[in-house]
Design a protein around this motif. Sequence first.
Motif, short mmCIF file in Angstrom:
data_model
loop_
_atom_site.label_atom_id
_atom_site.label_comp_id
_atom_site.label_asym_id
_atom_site.label_seq_id
_atom_site.Cartn_x
_atom_site.Cartn_y
_atom_site.Cartn_z
N THR A 8 80.38 -58.19 -33.38
CA THR A 8 80.73 -58.87 -34.59
C THR A 8 82.23 -58.33 -34.86
O THR A 8 82.91 -59.36 -35.53
N ASP A 12 85.15 -61.17 -35.59
CA ASP A 12 85.80 -61.42 -36.62
C ASP A 12 87.23 -61.19 -36.72
O ASP A 12 87.98 -61.67 -37.76
N ALA A 18 85.96 -65.89 -38.14
CA ALA A 18 85.78 -65.01 -39.20
C ALA A 18 85.37 -66.00 -40.39
O ALA A 18 84.67 -65.24 -41.60
N TRP A 25 75.76 -62.42 -36.27
CA TRP A 25 76.40 -62.34 -35.32
C TRP A 25 76.27 -63.31 -33.97
O TRP A 25 77.16 -63.73 -33.44
N LYS A 28 78.23 -66.58 -35.13
CA LYS A 28 79.49 -66.25 -34.70
C LYS A 28 79.88 -66.30 -33.57
O LYS A 28 80.92 -66.90 -32.80
#
Length: 302
Positions: A8, A12, A18, A25, A28
Motif C-alpha cells: 500500500t 501510494d 494515491a 490495497w 489500489k
Amino acid sequence: MDFKQRLTAWLDRIPAVAQGGGASWWLKLHAWLMRRSWNRLHDGWGLGAISFLESTDGEWNEQEFRLVGERFVARMLERFHAYGDGRLAGASVLEIGCGTGRFLGPLAAHFGSVTGVDVSDAMLATAQRRLAGIGNIRYLQNNGQDLRVVGDGTLDYVICAGVLQHITVRAVIVGYLREGLRVLRPGGLFLFQFMGNRGRATTTNVLVGAQIRARDLDDGLRDLPFRIRELSRDPVDRNATFVVVLEKLPPGGEASVAERSFVTQEVRWLPWLDGVYDGIGTQTLNQKRAPDEPLADTTFFD
Ligand SMILES: C[S@@+](CC[C@H](N)C(=O)[O-])C[C@H]1O[C@@H](n2cnc3c(N)ncnc32)[C@H](O)[C@@H]1O
C-alpha cells in the motif's frame, strides 16, 4: 510493516493511484495493474488497443479510425435526441475511459464542453496529441475506480463505451455506474455499453472483464434516483453487446420498480454496431464476425 502495508505504501507513491484515498490495497493494486496494462497496450498496439485488429502486424488507418468514432457518436446522439431535450450545443459531456479520443473529437463538434477521463496517462497523451487545437476538451487521469476528480451534479451527459468489458472487478464496474449518476445533473443521461456474454466467473485476464448481471445492477444502484430509458441489443451484432441509457431523476424523484429494474426490463433491438464498419478497410476483429454467425448467448440475465 507487513506485506500488504508495504504494498500500500508503495502504491501510494504513485500519484494517480494515491487519489484512490481510502480505497483498499486490493483496489489500489487493481488500479495500478489497469494503468500499467493499458499503458503497455497503448505503447505496443497503438490505435489497435482501442478497437482490436485482426492481426498484430495490422495498423489502423487514422481517417478510418476517426470515421468509426464519428459513426458511434452518431448512435449516441440518436439516443440523446430521443430521451433528452436535444440541446447539445451548450451542454457538457464526460466520457469514462476515453482512450485516445476516438469519441472525444466527434463529441466536441456537438457539445459545449467535453471531459475525457482515463486511467492511462499514455492514452490521454495520445488523445491530446490527436485532438490538439480542439479547445473544448479537458483531459483527466483518474485512479481507475471513481470520478472523484469531478463534482456532484455538474454534467448533462455521461458516456462509457468499450471500457466496462475490460474491468475485472465487478465492484469497480458498479462503482463507475454509481459515479456516472452522481456527476450528472437531474434530468441528465448516462449511456453505457458492455458485453453481455462474459463468463460466469470473474477472470483475472486484464482484457476480459467481470461478468455483469442484471441483478448486480439492480442491487448496486438500488438507492440511487434514476430510470432506465433503454436496454438494447443490436440485431446485426454477433457479440452480445448491450447499450443502456439511464436518466437521473431529481432528488426524491421516484421511478417504479418496472422503470428501474434491469432484471425485468424488456430488451429492445436497436442499432448500435450496424453500419459502423461499412466500407472500412482496416481489418478489425469486429468485422471478421460472419453475418450468419449465431448471436452470442447472453449471460446478463443469469
Ligand atoms: C478499448 S479502450 C476504449 C476507449 C474509448 N472508449 C473508445 O471506445 O474509443 C478502453 C479504455 O478504457 C481505459 N480504462 C480501462 N480500465 C479503466 C478504468 N478502470 N478506469 C478508467 N479507464 C479505464 C483504458 O485505459 C482505455 O483507454
